[in-house]
Write a protein that holds these residues in place. Sequence first.
Motif, mmCIF file in Angstrom:
data_model
loop_
_atom_site.group_PDB
_atom_site.id
_atom_site.type_symbol
_atom_site.label_atom_id
_atom_site.label_comp_id
_atom_site.label_asym_id
_atom_site.label_seq_id
_atom_site.Cartn_x
_atom_site.Cartn_y
_atom_site.Cartn_z
ATOM 1 N N GLY A 1 8.871 43.803 88.452
ATOM 2 C CA GLY A 1 8.080 44.049 87.251
ATOM 3 C C GLY A 1 8.887 44.730 86.163
ATOM 4 O O GLY A 1 9.885 45.411 86.444
ATOM 5 N N VAL A 2 8.456 44.552 84.916
ATOM 6 C CA VAL A 2 9.167 45.128 83.778
ATOM 7 C C VAL A 2 8.168 45.766 82.817
ATOM 8 O O VAL A 2 6.972 45.469 82.857
ATOM 9 C CB VAL A 2 10.003 44.066 83.035
ATOM 10 C CG1 VAL A 2 11.119 43.536 83.919
ATOM 11 C CG2 VAL A 2 9.117 42.912 82.538
ATOM 12 N N GLY A 3 8.673 46.629 81.958
ATOM 13 C CA GLY A 3 7.789 47.280 81.003
ATOM 14 C C GLY A 3 8.545 47.848 79.823
ATOM 15 O O GLY A 3 9.776 47.949 79.840
ATOM 16 N N ILE A 4 7.799 48.204 78.788
ATOM 17 C CA ILE A 4 8.367 48.763 77.568
ATOM 18 C C ILE A 4 7.585 50.013 77.181
ATOM 19 O O ILE A 4 6.356 49.981 77.080
ATOM 20 C CB ILE A 4 8.307 47.744 76.408
ATOM 21 C CG1 ILE A 4 9.208 46.534 76.718
ATOM 22 C CG2 ILE A 4 8.717 48.394 75.088
ATOM 23 C CD1 ILE A 4 9.104 45.420 75.688
ATOM 24 N N TYR A 5 8.295 51.118 76.982
ATOM 25 C CA TYR A 5 7.756 52.298 76.326
ATOM 26 C C TYR A 5 8.219 52.260 74.869
ATOM 27 O O TYR A 5 9.390 52.005 74.594
ATOM 28 C CB TYR A 5 8.293 53.581 76.962
ATOM 29 C CG TYR A 5 7.841 53.861 78.374
ATOM 30 C CD1 TYR A 5 6.498 53.963 78.706
ATOM 31 C CD2 TYR A 5 8.782 54.065 79.388
ATOM 32 C CE1 TYR A 5 6.095 54.252 79.992
ATOM 33 C CE2 TYR A 5 8.392 54.360 80.687
ATOM 34 C CZ TYR A 5 7.043 54.443 80.986
ATOM 35 O OH TYR A 5 6.647 54.723 82.274
ATOM 36 N N THR A 6 7.325 52.534 73.948
ATOM 37 C CA THR A 6 7.711 52.531 72.536
ATOM 38 C C THR A 6 6.979 53.615 71.771
ATOM 39 O O THR A 6 5.798 53.885 72.015
ATOM 40 C CB THR A 6 7.442 51.160 71.889
ATOM 41 O OG1 THR A 6 7.645 51.259 70.472
ATOM 42 C CG2 THR A 6 6.030 50.664 72.160
ATOM 43 N N ARG A 7 7.679 54.221 70.834
ATOM 44 C CA ARG A 7 7.078 55.209 69.943
ATOM 45 C C ARG A 7 6.329 54.553 68.787
ATOM 46 O O ARG A 7 5.606 55.222 68.055
ATOM 47 C CB ARG A 7 8.172 56.116 69.371
ATOM 48 C CG ARG A 7 8.699 57.149 70.344
ATOM 49 C CD ARG A 7 9.790 57.938 69.672
ATOM 50 N NE ARG A 7 10.160 59.123 70.441
ATOM 51 C CZ ARG A 7 11.190 59.894 70.164
ATOM 52 N NH1 ARG A 7 11.953 59.615 69.116
ATOM 53 N NH2 ARG A 7 11.477 60.941 70.902
ATOM 54 N N HIS A 8 6.533 53.266 68.609
ATOM 55 C CA HIS A 8 5.991 52.554 67.462
ATOM 56 C C HIS A 8 5.078 51.437 67.957
ATOM 57 O O HIS A 8 5.446 50.662 68.842
ATOM 58 C CB HIS A 8 7.125 51.964 66.624
ATOM 59 C CG HIS A 8 8.208 52.947 66.304
ATOM 60 N ND1 HIS A 8 8.200 53.727 65.170
ATOM 61 C CD2 HIS A 8 9.332 53.287 66.994
ATOM 62 C CE1 HIS A 8 9.264 54.503 65.155
ATOM 63 N NE2 HIS A 8 9.970 54.259 66.259
#
Length: 268
Positions: free
Chosen positions: A67-74
């Motif tokens: 599995g993959v994921g993205i954390y983003t401030r925007h």
Amino acid sequence: MRVVSISVNGLAQAVDKGFFDWLADQDADVVCVQDHRMRAYEIEDYNLIPEGYEAYFIDGENNADGGVGIYTRHFPKAIMYGFANEQADREGRFIQADFDKVSVACVLAPCALGREEELLGEDDLTVLDHKDEFMDAFGLHMQKTLRKRRQFIFCANLQTAHHVTDASPLYHKHDFSGFLPHERAWLDRLFDEMGSIDAFREINKQSNQFTWWPEQAEGARKNAGIRVDYQLLTPGIRNTIQDGWIDDSTRFSDHAPVIMDYDIEIGF
């Protein structure tokens, strides 16, 4: 714009080992996480979201697929779960966040190291065959993407090193998946024919710049490292690269994070 890419070998254990503490010091705009090994809904249920970030994750039918994921401030304009390849999408190997001026994708290829000839299912498909099928499908996706006018950053654990300088001598001597001739030829096509840019190599040509020290190769921070973690760019943002490095001092995974700075305004 700072982008971090890291394979965590299980997000929960990485957090226990200090991943979020490390991340708090990085001032990253986007963090791409591969191999989280849990259900996507558990990320929020178990509060596995660093302060100040939004989280977007995709899982596989089996947690072992990574599995993959993205954390983003925007806040992104859109999220794309998968790249329209049935097998890869069922295994949770691709997610993409579209921002105003750039899209950032997180990618995880299957690992065949040490299991090259192991059979999968009832179709006489080996683990290496399975990896090769994914790479062919992702290669077609990259070929289409690189023709678009939009700019992309692909944070990818491709489970494959490119040049001799990207792998320790152990890989030169043995037929390990991750440094097989046909796997390296796939990267030749990606960079030389399709025109994708290896962001880290644009600013660092030194040897022994490894991102993974797999146990199968007896490489836990010894001399059996290999560089399999990339930030791949479309050519239009090649000149935006400002800085980049591999933080091989971390201990929350057997992979090291790749950190790249770009002269790109991510916000709206």
